[in-house]
Each structure stands twice: as structure tokens, then as C-alpha cells.
Design a protein around this motif. Sequence first.
Motif, PDB file in Angstrom:
ATOM      1  N   ASP A 223       0.822  -1.202   0.000  1.00  0.00           N
ATOM      2  CA  ASP A 223       0.000   0.000   0.000  1.00  0.00           C
ATOM      3  C   ASP A 223       0.858   1.255   0.000  1.00  0.00           C
ATOM      4  N   LEU A 224       0.277   2.329  -0.490  1.00  0.00           N
ATOM      5  CA  LEU A 224       0.940   3.627  -0.494  1.00  0.00           C
ATOM      6  C   LEU A 224       0.478   4.427   0.715  1.00  0.00           C
ATOM      7  N   SER A 225       1.386   5.182   1.295  1.00  0.00           N
ATOM      8  CA  SER A 225       1.001   6.080   2.384  1.00  0.00           C
ATOM      9  C   SER A 225       0.298   7.293   1.784  1.00  0.00           C
ATOM     10  N   ALA A 226      -0.497   7.951   2.608  1.00  0.00           N
ATOM     11  CA  ALA A 226      -1.220   9.137   2.144  1.00  0.00           C
ATOM     12  C   ALA A 226      -0.222  10.203   1.706  1.00  0.00           C
ATOM     13  N   PRO A 227      -0.402  10.760   0.535  1.00  0.00           N
ATOM     14  CA  PRO A 227       0.528  11.768   0.025  1.00  0.00           C
ATOM     15  C   PRO A 227       0.329  13.131   0.671  1.00  0.00           C
TER      16      PRO A 227
ATOM     17  N   THR B 146       4.146  10.604  -2.421  1.00  0.00           N
ATOM     18  CA  THR B 146       3.997   9.641  -1.341  1.00  0.00           C
ATOM     19  C   THR B 146       5.369   9.107  -0.967  1.00  0.00           C
ATOM     20  N   ASP B 147       5.600   8.917   0.325  1.00  0.00           N
ATOM     21  CA  ASP B 147       6.881   8.388   0.799  1.00  0.00           C
ATOM     22  C   ASP B 147       6.841   6.872   0.768  1.00  0.00           C
ATOM     23  N   VAL B 148       7.875   6.280   0.169  1.00  0.00           N
ATOM     24  CA  VAL B 148       7.950   4.829  -0.020  1.00  0.00           C
ATOM     25  C   VAL B 148       9.301   4.345   0.477  1.00  0.00           C
ATOM     26  N   GLU B 149       9.320   3.263   1.231  1.00  0.00           N
ATOM     27  CA  GLU B 149      10.595   2.671   1.634  1.00  0.00           C
ATOM     28  C   GLU B 149      11.333   2.233   0.366  1.00  0.00           C
ATOM     29  N   LYS B 150      12.611   2.555   0.294  1.00  0.00           N
ATOM     30  CA  LYS B 150      13.380   2.290  -0.917  1.00  0.00           C
ATOM     31  C   LYS B 150      13.424   0.822  -1.291  1.00  0.00           C
ATOM     32  N   ASP B 151      13.374  -0.068  -0.313  1.00  0.00           N
ATOM     33  CA  ASP B 151      13.425  -1.491  -0.642  1.00  0.00           C
ATOM     34  C   ASP B 151      12.110  -2.010  -1.233  1.00  0.00           C
ATOM     35  N   ARG B 152      11.062  -1.202  -1.269  1.00  0.00           N
ATOM     36  CA  ARG B 152       9.785  -1.573  -1.895  1.00  0.00           C
ATOM     37  C   ARG B 152       9.669  -1.050  -3.319  1.00  0.00           C
ATOM     38  N   LEU B 153      10.655  -0.257  -3.754  1.00  0.00           N
ATOM     39  CA  LEU B 153      10.634   0.367  -5.074  1.00  0.00           C
ATOM     40  C   LEU B 153      11.539  -0.386  -6.037  1.00  0.00           C
TER      41      LEU B 153
ATOM     42  N   PRO C  93      15.882  12.042  -0.289  1.00  0.00           N
ATOM     43  CA  PRO C  93      16.891  12.355   0.715  1.00  0.00           C
ATOM     44  C   PRO C  93      17.791  11.122   0.862  1.00  0.00           C
ATOM     45  N   PRO C  94      18.964  11.081   0.198  1.00  0.00           N
ATOM     46  CA  PRO C  94      19.777   9.859   0.138  1.00  0.00           C
ATOM     47  C   PRO C  94      20.149   9.265   1.497  1.00  0.00           C
ATOM     48  N   HIS C  95      20.173  10.071   2.528  1.00  0.00           N
ATOM     49  CA  HIS C  95      20.546   9.599   3.857  1.00  0.00           C
ATOM     50  C   HIS C  95      19.378   8.910   4.574  1.00  0.00           C
ATOM     51  N   ARG C  96      18.223   8.846   3.943  1.00  0.00           N
ATOM     52  CA  ARG C  96      17.039   8.213   4.531  1.00  0.00           C
ATOM     53  C   ARG C  96      16.760   6.879   3.836  1.00  0.00           C
ATOM     54  N   ASP C  97      15.894   6.062   4.439  1.00  0.00           N
ATOM     55  CA  ASP C  97      15.561   4.767   3.844  1.00  0.00           C
ATOM     56  C   ASP C  97      14.284   4.831   3.014  1.00  0.00           C
ATOM     57  N   TRP C  98      13.794   6.035   2.723  1.00  0.00           N
ATOM     58  CA  TRP C  98      12.593   6.214   1.918  1.00  0.00           C
ATOM     59  C   TRP C  98      12.855   7.240   0.819  1.00  0.00           C
ATOM     60  N   ILE C  99      11.970   7.226  -0.166  1.00  0.00           N
ATOM     61  CA  ILE C  99      12.025   8.157  -1.279  1.00  0.00           C
ATOM     62  C   ILE C  99      10.601   8.622  -1.546  1.00  0.00           C
ATOM     63  N   ALA C 100      10.420   9.871  -1.921  1.00  0.00           N
ATOM     64  CA  ALA C 100       9.099  10.387  -2.271  1.00  0.00           C
ATOM     65  C   ALA C 100       8.889  10.196  -3.767  1.00  0.00           C
ATOM     66  N   VAL C 101       7.749   9.618  -4.116  1.00  0.00           N
ATOM     67  CA  VAL C 101       7.412   9.331  -5.508  1.00  0.00           C
ATOM     68  C   VAL C 101       6.248  10.233  -5.922  1.00  0.00           C
ATOM     69  N   ALA C 102       6.379  10.881  -7.072  1.00  0.00           N
ATOM     70  CA  ALA C 102       5.357  11.804  -7.562  1.00  0.00           C
ATOM     71  C   ALA C 102       4.042  11.083  -7.822  1.00  0.00           C
ATOM     72  N   MET C 103       2.966  11.621  -7.275  1.00  0.00           N
ATOM     73  CA  MET C 103       1.650  11.013  -7.445  1.00  0.00           C
ATOM     74  C   MET C 103       1.214  11.008  -8.904  1.00  0.00           C
ATOM     75  N   GLY C 104       1.581  12.023  -9.658  1.00  0.00           N
ATOM     76  CA  GLY C 104       1.187  12.104 -11.058  1.00  0.00           C
ATOM     77  C   GLY C 104       1.830  11.060 -11.949  1.00  0.00           C
ATOM     78  N   ALA C 105       2.849  10.363 -11.455  1.00  0.00           N
ATOM     79  CA  ALA C 105       3.541   9.356 -12.260  1.00  0.00           C
ATOM     80  C   ALA C 105       2.905   7.968 -12.165  1.00  0.00           C
ATOM     81  N   PHE C 106       1.946   7.790 -11.259  1.00  0.00           N
ATOM     82  CA  PHE C 106       1.321   6.471 -11.104  1.00  0.00           C
ATOM     83  C   PHE C 106       0.338   6.191 -12.229  1.00  0.00           C
TER      84      PHE C 106
END
Length: 126
Positions: free
Chosen positions: A18-22, A41-48, A81-94
Motif C-alpha cells: 500500500d501507499l502512504s497518504a501523500p 507519497t513516501d515509499v521505503e526504498k526497498d519496496r521500489l 533524501p539519500p541519507h534516509r531509507d525512503w524516497i518520495a514518488v510523484a503522485m502524477g507518475a502512477f
Amino acid sequence: MHKGSCLCGAVTFEIEGDLSAPDACHCSKCRKQSGHFFASTDVEKDRLTLKGAENITWFQSSEKVRRGFCTTCGSSLFWDPPHRDWIAVAMGAFDGPTGTGLNKHIFVAEKGDYYDIADSLPQNQQ
């Protein structure tokens, strides 16, 4: 599984689960990058899972953040933010429904003067 891509299809991605609320970011950098405010939406990098990563150009917009866009068509795709374990993915790209809805507005102190925020969602000044 959620799938998405840039406008030309050179970059595609899949996200497991599931995606977190954007949120909608109204800061001047996001507005300049996207042409309006940037919803993501913020997504854990290992799920992408990325295909066509060689077609992503990364722009280091601050010490802490880089922004990813398609080298071919220019689509804004990621806020990383490379120092974090998540990445924000643009909602318009889904592709297709995401099963989410905006949860808040951020950096509204920097929003453009040409639009109003007319919903009842929380608004953070920063």
C-alpha cells in the motif's frame, strides 16, 4: 502492486504494498520543479523497483535532497533524501488508481499567489 512511469516510458517503476497518504508541498523549489505544487507519497526504498534508472537525471537541490527526473521527457518523478531509507514518488507518475488521498499541505507559507488551498486538510507553514 502499484506501477508508474514518466511521460515517455523510459523510466518505469513498481511499488509493493500500500501507499502512504501523500502530501502536497508548496515550497518554491517543488513549485519550480513541477510547475505547480508537488504531490508525493513516501515509499521505503526497498519496496521500489526501477526500470530505466539510467534514464534518470538527479539534481542536487540542497545538501540533503536530490530530485529525480526523466532525462528524455523531463517528467518529475522523485524527491530523494539519500541519507534516509525512503524516497518520495510523484503522485502524477502512477498508472491508474492509487487508493490514496492527500493528507496534508506543507510549506504553505511559500505557496503561489495564483491559487487557493480550498480543502479542509491540515496546512503546515513549513
